[in-house]
Design a protein around this motif. Structure first.
Motif, PDB file in Angstrom:
ATOM      1  N   ASP A   1       1.868   3.575   3.107  1.00  0.00           N
ATOM      2  CA  ASP A   1       0.922   4.564   2.561  1.00  0.00           C
ATOM      3  C   ASP A   1       1.657   5.882   2.296  1.00  0.00           C
ATOM      4  O   ASP A   1       1.093   6.965   2.428  1.00  0.00           O
ATOM      5  CB  ASP A   1      -0.265   4.784   3.527  1.00  0.00           C
ATOM      6  CG  ASP A   1      -1.478   5.429   2.856  1.00  0.00           C
ATOM      7  OD1 ASP A   1      -1.499   5.509   1.610  1.00  0.00           O
ATOM      8  OD2 ASP A   1      -2.388   5.855   3.584  1.00  0.00           O
TER       9      ASP A   1
ATOM     10  N   HIS B   1      -5.255   0.295   6.667  1.00  0.00           N
ATOM     11  CA  HIS B   1      -5.140   1.229   7.794  1.00  0.00           C
ATOM     12  C   HIS B   1      -5.655   0.637   9.107  1.00  0.00           C
ATOM     13  O   HIS B   1      -5.874   1.373  10.069  1.00  0.00           O
ATOM     14  CB  HIS B   1      -5.815   2.579   7.489  1.00  0.00           C
ATOM     15  CG  HIS B   1      -5.511   3.097   6.119  1.00  0.00           C
ATOM     16  ND1 HIS B   1      -4.341   2.796   5.458  1.00  0.00           N
ATOM     17  CD2 HIS B   1      -6.225   3.884   5.256  1.00  0.00           C
ATOM     18  CE1 HIS B   1      -4.359   3.372   4.251  1.00  0.00           C
ATOM     19  NE2 HIS B   1      -5.480   4.022   4.109  1.00  0.00           N
TER      20      HIS B   1
ATOM     21  N   HIS C   1       0.840  -1.206   0.000  1.00  0.00           N
ATOM     22  CA  HIS C   1       0.000   0.000   0.000  1.00  0.00           C
ATOM     23  C   HIS C   1       0.870   1.249   0.000  1.00  0.00           C
ATOM     24  O   HIS C   1       1.259   1.753   1.044  1.00  0.00           O
ATOM     25  CB  HIS C   1      -0.945   0.021   1.216  1.00  0.00           C
ATOM     26  CG  HIS C   1      -1.979   1.112   1.140  1.00  0.00           C
ATOM     27  ND1 HIS C   1      -3.294   0.909   1.490  1.00  0.00           N
ATOM     28  CD2 HIS C   1      -1.899   2.407   0.754  1.00  0.00           C
ATOM     29  CE1 HIS C   1      -3.975   2.039   1.315  1.00  0.00           C
ATOM     30  NE2 HIS C   1      -3.148   2.969   0.879  1.00  0.00           N
TER      31      HIS C   1
ATOM     32  N   LYS D   1      -9.396  -0.831  -5.294  1.00  0.00           N
ATOM     33  CA  LYS D   1      -9.348  -0.038  -4.058  1.00  0.00           C
ATOM     34  C   LYS D   1     -10.720   0.555  -3.787  1.00  0.00           C
ATOM     35  O   LYS D   1     -11.340   1.133  -4.680  1.00  0.00           O
ATOM     36  CB  LYS D   1      -8.318   1.091  -4.263  1.00  0.00           C
ATOM     37  CG  LYS D   1      -8.376   2.251  -3.288  1.00  0.00           C
ATOM     38  CD  LYS D   1      -7.358   2.086  -2.190  1.00  0.00           C
ATOM     39  CE  LYS D   1      -7.170   3.368  -1.405  1.00  0.00           C
ATOM     40  NZ  LYS D   1      -6.163   4.252  -1.981  1.00  0.00           N
TER      41      LYS D   1
ATOM     42  N   HIS E   1       1.982   4.909  -2.686  1.00  0.00           N
ATOM     43  CA  HIS E   1       1.564   5.791  -3.778  1.00  0.00           C
ATOM     44  C   HIS E   1       2.814   6.324  -4.469  1.00  0.00           C
ATOM     45  O   HIS E   1       3.769   6.702  -3.796  1.00  0.00           O
ATOM     46  CB  HIS E   1       0.744   6.967  -3.239  1.00  0.00           C
ATOM     47  CG  HIS E   1      -0.512   6.523  -2.539  1.00  0.00           C
ATOM     48  ND1 HIS E   1      -1.694   6.306  -3.207  1.00  0.00           N
ATOM     49  CD2 HIS E   1      -0.760   6.225  -1.235  1.00  0.00           C
ATOM     50  CE1 HIS E   1      -2.625   5.897  -2.348  1.00  0.00           C
ATOM     51  NE2 HIS E   1      -2.083   5.827  -1.141  1.00  0.00           N
TER      52      HIS E   1
HETATM   53 ZN    ZN Z   1      -3.172   5.050   0.523  1.00  0.00          ZN
END
Ligand code: ZN
Length: 327
Positions: free
Chosen positions: A269, A212, A27, A150, A29
């Motif tokens: 993340d 999360h 996870h 997602k 970006h």
């Molecule tokens: Zn994310």
């Protein structure tokens, strides 16, 4: 519907056999953008050439640390630009998996509100077509197939538009068996509502990563999520503004003691560049929130706490392979 060879995962640079995915961050970006904002109010920190070079350097650093695959969960709504991400992937030894879905905590763009079954412009749901095409044909402007779906719900819960994204994800998951990754709101135990709606929509919960989850230190909540078969994302290491690392690590150690290693995945993340939380802000306020943090700080700490190599391999290699390429 076939989506590449069984037991393999699509990446920006071609399909990869599950056994070859190696250490994986599930996870992350690459580029989080806000296209309409960026066009009207360009970021003084964004320079495309430099951003690509910086992202390649970041991934080269990951490769030296042993990582072979990164999942980029940047979907539309967060400024997904797979053609640009593919340039990074082509220049790096680390593979990047692209994702489909739609990022919203509450409402979809007006287009979707007026187009779809029973809406003003009545017809099949264009959101479903987009997700399925991304997974089976390739993301528009590229030949890259998405390898992940997602979905997002946050403190607002399952608003009608959020539910619509979940419904589209369920259709796409049934057609492709792709894994579903969520963004959940841990303080309100939002993963349980996500499991409830996904189960009702027919999605096998053992193909779902509750993202999360590691923001929470509520062991009862986390073990309840795990008991339904889903994976738990301890996927925000270094993101001190949602939970301190010390809490994440203590919670993780408790779950490992309870034998849940095979249901936990680790990630950050983080982003190579984010318009939303720009590099200058991150350097100042969240200096550990970057993609090297797990290898530089978290794994060494887990080893000092007595976590063995097999457990680390389960979380970093074996489970990500099951997530991305099936059993
Ligand atoms: Zn994310």
């Amino acid at each position: 519907m076939t989506v590449g060879a069984p037991g393999s995962a699509p990446t920006c640079t071609g399909d990869v056999a599950g056994a070859d995915l190696g250490e994986t961050l599930l996870h992350e970006h690459i580029f989080v953008q806000q296209p309409e904002v960026d066009a009207a109010l360009p970021s003084p920190e964004w320079d495309e050439q430099r951003a690509v070079a910086d992202a390649v350097a970041l991934l080269d650093g990951l490769f030296r640390r042993g990582v072979r695959t990164v999942v980029d969960l940047t979907v539309p709504g967060l400024g997904r630009d797979v053609a640009l991400v593919r340039r990074v992937a082509e220049a790096s030894p680390v593979r990047i998996v692209a994702a489909t879905g739609w990022y919203t905590h509450n409402a979809l763009p007006a287009y979707f509100r007026l187009n779809g079954p029973g809406r003003l412009i009545d017809g099949p749901d264009p959101l479903i077509r987009m997700l399925v095409d991304d997974l089976t044909v390739g993301i528009r402007g590229t030949k890259v197939r998405a390898g992940a779906i997602k979905v997002v719900s946050d403190v607002e819960g399952l608003t009608p538009d959020v539910r619509r994204v979940f419904e589209a994800a369920a259709v796409a998951q049934a057609e492709t068996s792709a894994p579903v990754f969520t963004h959940s709101h841990a303080p309100s135990r939002g993963g349980l509502e996500q499991q409830k709606v996904l189960r009702a929509l027919g999605v096998p919960l053992e193909r779902v990563v509750i993202g999360h989850a590691g923001d929470s230190d509520d062991i009862a909540y986390l073990t309840e999520l795990a008991s339904e078969g889903s994976w738990l994302g301890f996927d925000r290491f270094g993101m001190e503004h949602t939970a301190p690392d010390e809490q994440r690590i203590r919670t993780l150690l408790t779950l490992l003691e309870r034998g849940l290693a095979s249901q936990i995945v680790l990630s950050h993340d983080a982003a190579a560049f984010s318009r939303v939380t720009p590099p200058s802000w991150r350097r100042r306020h969240t200096p550990s929130w970057h993609m090297h943090h797990i290898h530089d700080d978290v794994l060494p700490r887990l080893r000092r706490e007595g976590v063995d190599e097999e457990t680390i391999r389960t979380m970093m290699v074996e489970t990500p392979r099951r997530v991305l390429a099936g059993a």
